[in-house]
Write an enzyme that holds these catalytic residues in place. Structure first.
Site, PDB file in Angstrom:
ATOM      1  N   GLU A 199       0.821  -1.214   0.000  1.00  0.00           N
ATOM      2  CA  GLU A 199       0.000   0.000   0.000  1.00  0.00           C
ATOM      3  C   GLU A 199       0.855   1.265   0.000  1.00  0.00           C
ATOM      4  OE1 GLU A 199      -2.704  -1.081  -0.594  1.00  0.00           O
ATOM      5  OE2 GLU A 199      -3.249  -2.804   0.641  1.00  0.00           O
ATOM      6  N   ARG A 303       5.782   8.791  -6.411  1.00  0.00           N
ATOM      7  CA  ARG A 303       4.763   8.536  -7.440  1.00  0.00           C
ATOM      8  C   ARG A 303       4.356   9.847  -8.101  1.00  0.00           C
ATOM      9  NH1 ARG A 303      -1.206   7.789  -7.932  1.00  0.00           N
ATOM     10  NH2 ARG A 303      -1.479   8.770  -5.897  1.00  0.00           N
ATOM     11  N   GLY A 320     -11.879   4.628 -18.633  1.00  0.00           N
ATOM     12  CA  GLY A 320     -13.274   5.032 -18.765  1.00  0.00           C
ATOM     13  C   GLY A 320     -13.671   5.466 -20.160  1.00  0.00           C
ATOM     14  N   ASP A 395      -1.192  -1.009  -9.693  1.00  0.00           N
ATOM     15  CA  ASP A 395      -1.509  -2.418  -9.513  1.00  0.00           C
ATOM     16  C   ASP A 395      -1.482  -3.089 -10.883  1.00  0.00           C
ATOM     17  OD1 ASP A 395      -1.839  -2.310  -6.799  1.00  0.00           O
ATOM     18  OD2 ASP A 395      -4.019  -2.123  -6.863  1.00  0.00           O
ATOM     19  N   TRP A 449      -0.471   5.367   0.047  1.00  0.00           N
ATOM     20  CA  TRP A 449      -1.133   5.856  -1.160  1.00  0.00           C
ATOM     21  C   TRP A 449      -2.641   5.627  -1.058  1.00  0.00           C
ATOM     22  CZ3 TRP A 449      -0.458   2.837  -6.394  1.00  0.00           C
ATOM     23  CH2 TRP A 449      -0.924   1.516  -6.267  1.00  0.00           C
ATOM     24  N   ASP A 510      -4.976  -7.113   2.864  1.00  0.00           N
ATOM     25  CA  ASP A 510      -6.112  -7.280   1.954  1.00  0.00           C
ATOM     26  C   ASP A 510      -7.425  -7.387   2.707  1.00  0.00           C
ATOM     27  OD1 ASP A 510      -4.682  -7.825  -0.793  1.00  0.00           O
ATOM     28  OD2 ASP A 510      -3.626  -9.016   0.699  1.00  0.00           O
TER      29      ASP A 510
END
Length: 601
Positions: A199, A303, A320, A395, A449, A510
């Protein structure tokens, strides 16, 4: 895009580094559908195999990719698990059969386009089955090939994705990391140089208090001083990790009392000034400051926020787009998807048919747009002595599973950078650090994040109860491992190894993530309680062994059942949980080190 002049024409003006975080919680032997092994099958078919095809295409055409690919330790254990290897071909066959049945239905209904899309799915899953057989069912070996040739750099993660800022003991943090390194070496053949901190969670050294009380009624330990995440990573020989934007923006520059480590420090005051330019704040790596041996300082890569949102967002980002495959609308039985996004606010009933070839072609335009964004972000630093680097971490399952066209987009970005002169080159973090200096030392606050940039996704009113079980389990494990009785017999070692496995599975972040997001809350709660119950069963089995030196037949049977169900990390070492263990680096054995590993340094 015009070519920008810079001092050394043989050297790129700037760099782009992709980091793909491939991870799934342990699902083998814990359910199938809708939650469980099906998740692993979907990720393998829709993300891991398509990514391998991309790498094969780029290798064939001699095109750089050089991304950092994290294959989490628990994912490696699952991709090599006999249950997955046996069941995955059956899953692919079911998907092929379902697509054939869909084709017959659409033909009977007179819908020729949807029938053709059904044939597309037949080809897609048939290709996956063919590839799986071609790789001799060994996806890890396939990735290892590209790691060995330099097309990717495989890095590691926490053993079971334990969220390090909230783990309750330094020994648990270290054990997550050392178990990860050992697992990586066993599967990949050499030690990792970098790690995806789960994470992107970070905690500096300093006083720490347990945020919840223990569920078992045991007293809550007092506030104590914790090591920073950077120290645990450095001790394991790991050179770099990734943090979110705000941790660098909120950091403060520091100066180390030590000589700067490494052979690639600024050679002149001018070069040093170049690495400190304000426009470079997010486009350069930094050493992490803290009370640890900074001769072996660990590096962070920040990042980049703008490119991240462009790739992540289902509302304003590429996934999208109206032409791309809609993730949510599926046809049952079979679960195949035949409709495109159409629009972010379009009702499910109004989704329009999907055209695979049109969507695939569209990825090229989005790849070009992304390269332009990277160019705009980096161009102000193109003439600096040290070239800037933009870090894009995601991811891995976004590419292919969530955004079906994602792997094609990654390939298109690599091809765009190869074919057109932009001054930007793809590079891995390890390769960058081998060539260029860090921008000095920074001290960062705690964060992640996740939403709001803090710990609230994993610790909130909906999840705090999980930590009330995790903390006493961590303390108990440390205590019994430190006592050392498990060292005196094979049976004692066996019990303690399984206790450590269950603790690692209990620590997986998780479970809290799935509870908080509601994505699979019931499954996550059941899984957490299952591992907690099994931990307590093993605790009782251990206490029986501790008092008698033996187990009853029923206890032996139950131990074997839990071992079979959660057969991960076969060589797990309980000495990693011994109080004060692993306080020295693997290349510098010391009196407190109990478990030396290879070093990548």
């Amino acid at each position: 895009m015009t070519k920008t002049s810079f001092d050394n024409a043989s050297r790129p003006a700037g760099f782009l580094t992709f980091t793909l975080h491939a991870h799934l919680p342990y699902v083998v032997n814990h359910g199938t559908w809708p939650h469980g092994l099906e998740w692993l099958h979907e990720a393998a078919a829709e993300t891991y195999l398509p990514l391998l095809r991309v790498l094969k295409n780029l290798e064939r055409d001699h095109i750089r990719f050089n991304c950092n690919l994290n294959l989490s330790p628990i994912l490696l254990e699952q991709l090599s698990h006999p249950v997955f290897l046996a069941e995955f071909p059956h899953y692919l066959t079911r998907k092929i059969v379902a697509a054939r049945e869909d084709e017959a239905f659409f033909l009977q209904s007179g819908d020729g386009h949807l029938a053709e899309t059904a044939r597309f799915w037949q080809r897609f899953f048939s290709q996956a089955l063919e590839d799986f057989k071609h790789f001799d069912r060994d996806l890890i070996a396939a990735f290892r090939h590209f790691n060995d040739t330099g097309l990717i750099d495989i890095i590691t993660c926490g053993a079971t994705h334990g969220y390090m800022p909230l783990l309750g003991t330094d020994e648990s943090v270290r054990a997550q990391i050392r178990t990860a390194v050992d697992t990586h070496i066993r599967h990949i053949g050499k030690a990792p140089r970098g790690i995806w901190a789960p994470e992107c969670g970070y905690r500096p050294a300093g006083p720490w208090s347990y945020p919840v009380s223990n569920a078992d009624g045991s007293p809550t330990p007092p506030t104590f001083n914790r090591i920073g995440v950077e120290q645990a990573l450095s001790e394991a020989g790991l050179e770099f990790f990734f943090v979110d934007t705000h941790l660098v923006e909120e950091s403060r520059r520091t100066s180390s009392p030590y000589d700067r480590p490494g052979d690639h420090e600024p050679q002149s005051p001018e070069e040093d000034r170049q690495t400190h330019q304000p426009h470079r704040s997010l486009y350069q790596p930094y050493y992490v400051d803290g009370p640890y041996d900074k001769h072996h300082a660990t590096t962070i890569f920040p990042r980049d926020p703008r490119t991240g949102l462009q790739v992540w967002s289902g509302d304003t980002g590429y996934p999208g787009d109206s032409l791309y495959l809609d993730f949510h609308k599926k046809r049952w039985p079979g679960g195949h998807r035949y409709w495109r996004v159409t629009g972010s606010r379009v009702d499910m009933n109004d989704k329009q048919p999907y055209y695979p070839l049109q969507a695939a072609e569209h990825t090229k335009a989005h790849a070009s747009h992304f390269v332009h964004l990277v160019y705009e972000a980096l161009k102000s630093g193109f003439n600096d002595t040290t070239p800037p680097i933009l870090c894009s971490p995601f991811d891995a399952e976004l590419f292919g599973h969530w955004w079906f066209e994602g792997p094609l987009w990654l390939e298109a970005v690599a091809r765009n950078l190869h074919e057109y002169e932009s001054g930007i080159q793809l590079i891995s973090c390890a390769d960058y650090l081998d060539q260029y200096p860090r921008a000095g030392f920074i001290a960062m606050p705690e964060g992640s994040w996740g939403s709001e940039g803090n710990n609230q996704v994993w610790l909130n009113p909906e999840t705090s109860w999980t930590y009330s079980h995790i903390y006493p389990a961590e303390i108990y494990t440390r205590d019994v491992c430190t006592a050392g009785l498990w060292r005196t017999s094979a049976l004692g070692l066996r019990i303690m190894q399984q206790l450590c496995r269950e603790l690692l599975l209990l620590e997986s972040s998780d479970w809290q993530f799935l509870i908080t997001t509601g994505a699979a809350r019931d499954y996550a709660e059941i899984r957490f309680l299952t591992h907690n119950d099994q931990f307590n069963e093993l605790k009782a089995i251990w206490q029986s062994f501790e008092s008698t030196g033996a187990l009853t037949e029923a206890e032996q049977t139950r131990l074997a059942e839990i071992e079979l169900r959660d057969s991960i990390f076969p060589d797990i070492d309980p000495s990693l949980w011994v109080s004060g263990a692993s306080e020295t680096r693997p290349d510098q054995p010391g009196p407190t080190q109990t478990h030396p590993v290879e070093t990548a340094v």
